[in-house]
Design an enzyme around this catalytic site. Structure first.
Site, PDB file in Angstrom:
ATOM      1  N   ASP A   1      66.139 130.231 159.864  1.00  0.00           N
ATOM      2  CA  ASP A   1      67.160 131.262 159.989  1.00  0.00           C
ATOM      3  C   ASP A   1      66.625 132.562 159.403  1.00  0.00           C
ATOM      4  OD1 ASP A   1      70.110 132.028 160.384  1.00  0.00           O
ATOM      5  OD2 ASP A   1      69.738 132.574 158.305  1.00  0.00           O
TER       6      ASP A   1
ATOM      7  N   TYR B   1      65.958 141.459 157.732  1.00  0.00           N
ATOM      8  CA  TYR B   1      65.202 140.856 156.627  1.00  0.00           C
ATOM      9  C   TYR B   1      63.788 141.419 156.653  1.00  0.00           C
ATOM     10  CZ  TYR B   1      68.980 137.352 156.394  1.00  0.00           C
ATOM     11  OH  TYR B   1      70.179 136.705 156.298  1.00  0.00           O
TER      12      TYR B   1
END
Length: 168
Positions: free
Chosen positions: A48, A53
């Site tokens: 995930d 990110y």
């Protein structure tokens, strides 16, 4: 022995528009790739991530690490937050249909894949009516083979129910 770890590592933290730091500090991409590959060897099959990110860097590293083993795992990523990859700055949020497609296209490229197993709206407080439009465009993405399923990353059951009304 190769390049020393500190020279191989990079600062991949992010910052908000007002300069507040977000994310993490120094990372070693080679170590991250080795860790993902070791996880694969140990039977891990779910990864995930999100487009924000590392301001896209996490997706790039994951795509590189998975390589030819991509089909053996489930990859989930998220969209909705807008960021500047160059400055690694979070610049806002976008819950529009056109942005969903642009974000997906960018994630697919960074992940070096032609599909995502689970595509998640990453704006927990987005408007439910707008989210219904996003659910419908996610159904289009499924028909196009770009994603297999979708969800809303939220802790609000009423909001999650909007996406749950979709087939995939």
């Amino acid at each position: 022995m190769g390049v020393p770890p500190l020279e191989r590592s990079r600062e991949w933290g992010r910052q908000s528009a007002d300069g507040q730091p977000l994310g993490w500090g120094r990372v070693d991409d080679e170590e991250s790739v080795r860790a993902v590959r070791r996880a694969l060897d140990l039977g891990v099959t779910f990864f995930d991530t999100a487009d924000t990110y590392g301001a896209g860097h996490s997706e790039r590293v994951l795509g590189r690490a998975l390589g030819k083993r991509r089909a053996d795992v489930v990859v989930a990523t998220k969209w909705g937050n807008v960021f500047d990859e160059e400055t690694r700055t979070l610049t806002g949020a976008d819950d529009t249909v056109p942005y969903a497609r642009r974000a997906l296209t960018a994630s697919l490229k960074r992940l070096d894949t032609d599909y995502v197993d689970l595509y998640q709206l990453h704006l927990s407080d987005a408007d439910p009516e707008r989210a219904a439009e996003l659910r419908d465009v996610c159904e289009e993405f499924v028909r196009e083979g770009l994603i297999r399923a979708y969800a809303w990353s939220t802790d609000d059951p009423a909001r999650a129910a909007v996406f749950a009304q979709g087939e995939h």
